[in-house]
Design a protein around this motif. Sequence first.
Motif, mmCIF file in Angstrom:
data_model
loop_
_atom_site.group_PDB
_atom_site.id
_atom_site.type_symbol
_atom_site.label_atom_id
_atom_site.label_comp_id
_atom_site.label_asym_id
_atom_site.label_seq_id
_atom_site.Cartn_x
_atom_site.Cartn_y
_atom_site.Cartn_z
ATOM 1 N N GLY A 181 1.015 -1.138 0.331
ATOM 2 C CA GLY A 181 0.330 -0.266 0.578
ATOM 3 C C GLY A 181 0.486 1.820 -0.175
ATOM 4 N N TYR A 182 1.979 0.960 0.071
ATOM 5 C CA TYR A 182 2.939 1.773 -0.219
ATOM 6 C C TYR A 182 2.756 2.661 -1.704
ATOM 7 C CZ TYR A 182 4.663 0.608 4.470
ATOM 8 O OH TYR A 182 4.669 -0.003 5.789
ATOM 9 N N THR A 183 3.528 4.593 -1.827
ATOM 10 C CA THR A 183 2.626 4.350 -2.790
ATOM 11 C C THR A 183 4.461 5.239 -3.772
ATOM 12 O OG1 THR A 183 2.796 7.264 -2.380
ATOM 13 C CG2 THR A 183 0.688 5.537 -2.591
ATOM 14 N N ASN A 184 5.528 5.385 -2.608
ATOM 15 C CA ASN A 184 6.608 5.731 -2.821
ATOM 16 C C ASN A 184 7.673 4.749 -2.169
ATOM 17 O OD1 ASN A 184 7.387 7.563 -0.794
ATOM 18 N ND2 ASN A 184 5.510 8.503 -1.258
ATOM 19 N N ALA A 185 8.806 4.904 -2.179
ATOM 20 C CA ALA A 185 10.173 3.865 -1.429
ATOM 21 C C ALA A 185 11.024 5.206 -2.108
ATOM 22 C CB ALA A 185 10.280 3.293 -1.443
ATOM 23 N N CYS A 186 12.209 4.714 -1.131
ATOM 24 C CA CYS A 186 13.170 5.949 -0.729
ATOM 25 C C CYS A 186 14.698 4.695 -1.332
ATOM 26 C CB CYS A 186 13.632 6.577 -0.862
ATOM 27 S SG CYS A 186 13.558 7.099 1.056
ATOM 28 N N VAL A 187 15.697 5.143 -1.344
ATOM 29 C CA VAL A 187 17.149 4.138 -1.197
ATOM 30 C C VAL A 187 18.143 5.187 -0.909
ATOM 31 C CG1 VAL A 187 16.150 2.216 -3.030
ATOM 32 C CG2 VAL A 187 17.681 4.685 -4.178
ATOM 33 N N ILE A 188 19.870 5.442 -1.348
ATOM 34 C CA ILE A 188 20.306 6.496 -1.082
ATOM 35 C C ILE A 188 20.477 6.871 -2.305
ATOM 36 C CG2 ILE A 188 22.940 6.434 -0.255
ATOM 37 C CD1 ILE A 188 22.466 3.838 2.175
ATOM 38 N N GLY A 189 21.437 6.342 -2.942
ATOM 39 C CA GLY A 189 21.079 6.618 -4.196
ATOM 40 C C GLY A 189 22.598 7.511 -4.763
ATOM 41 N N HIS A 190 22.294 8.454 -4.074
ATOM 42 C CA HIS A 190 24.030 9.370 -4.530
ATOM 43 C C HIS A 190 23.245 10.230 -5.271
ATOM 44 C CE1 HIS A 190 26.177 7.322 -1.085
ATOM 45 N NE2 HIS A 190 25.661 6.953 -1.153
ATOM 46 N N ARG A 191 22.430 10.142 -5.987
ATOM 47 C CA ARG A 191 22.069 11.273 -7.371
ATOM 48 C C ARG A 191 20.899 12.324 -7.218
ATOM 49 N NH1 ARG A 191 20.821 6.511 -7.858
ATOM 50 N NH2 ARG A 191 19.188 5.640 -9.223
ATOM 51 N N PRO A 199 8.579 5.509 -8.649
ATOM 52 C CA PRO A 199 8.447 5.522 -7.338
ATOM 53 C C PRO A 199 9.156 4.850 -6.248
ATOM 54 C CG PRO A 199 6.776 5.165 -8.268
ATOM 55 C CD PRO A 199 7.633 5.192 -9.351
ATOM 56 N N TYR A 200 9.676 3.753 -6.569
ATOM 57 C CA TYR A 200 9.748 2.751 -5.796
ATOM 58 C C TYR A 200 10.985 2.893 -5.781
ATOM 59 C CZ TYR A 200 5.500 2.091 -5.187
ATOM 60 O OH TYR A 200 4.063 1.583 -5.014
ATOM 61 N N ALA A 201 12.279 3.957 -6.324
ATOM 62 C CA ALA A 201 14.001 3.671 -6.100
ATOM 63 C C ALA A 201 14.271 5.052 -6.201
ATOM 64 C CB ALA A 201 14.487 2.671 -6.391
#
Length: 255
Positions: A181-191, A199-201
């Motif tokens: 049920g989440y609509t977005n998610a974050c990583v680290i990514g450095h950019r 929206p999930y990365a």
Amino acid sequence: MLPVLMYHSVPVSGQGNPLAVPRQLVDRQWRALRADGWSLRGLTEALAIARADHQARTIGVTFDDGYANFLSVLELLSVHQGRATLYLPTSQPGESGQPPRPNDRSLSWAEIASLPRDLVEIGSHSHVHRPLDVLSWADIDHEVRHSRRLLAERLGVEAVSFCYPNGYSSRRVRQAVSAAGYTNACVIGHRLADPDGSPYAVPRFQVTPAYDEARIVALVRSGEAGLSPRLKRVAYPTWRVARQAVYRTTGLVLT
């Protein structure tokens, strides 16, 4: 493009751990960003703004792990007319059992419930805070669903934003997060983040005490300089395979 900043501990005095950014420095960073024309928003809101207007000078502001010194950030958000997303590992609030230390104790459930909803978006940082990409499907599903369920039960919050512990994700982890049920998610990514990307990365920049006013402005304008961010992204798949092998043979979860 959308710059997203990742903070952890914000000690009122002293440095604390290496990821701690003193409150006074955060104040100066945000003052410089505001003077450069940027607005500060939680991740879900920042993504919506950036998708609607790719020229919007909006920054996503996120805090990981639920340190109690986040309470000192509330005044800064008000002063700088900002908002932020706070990612909580739901097994931690009020459960450490250890004498609190000023810079690293966790927020209690009562403190979290008292946070002003007009300033703070509550997101999930899983339940136990362990890398998800080496776990079984059943364990991944429990981590993302149980955390969201606890936030709803304890806070009345339907969390829509998720933060992968240690930044590690995979296709099946992202599928589980979406299905929960989440609509977005974050990583680290450095950019810098692409508002039209997955929206999930959503990638973020890890803010450290090394970022003074000039460097933080340069970071959100142009991203991280040098080869280090690119090398980290190239090395990630190999490191995941190694971590998965260790977990399958020993049960140890490497970070």
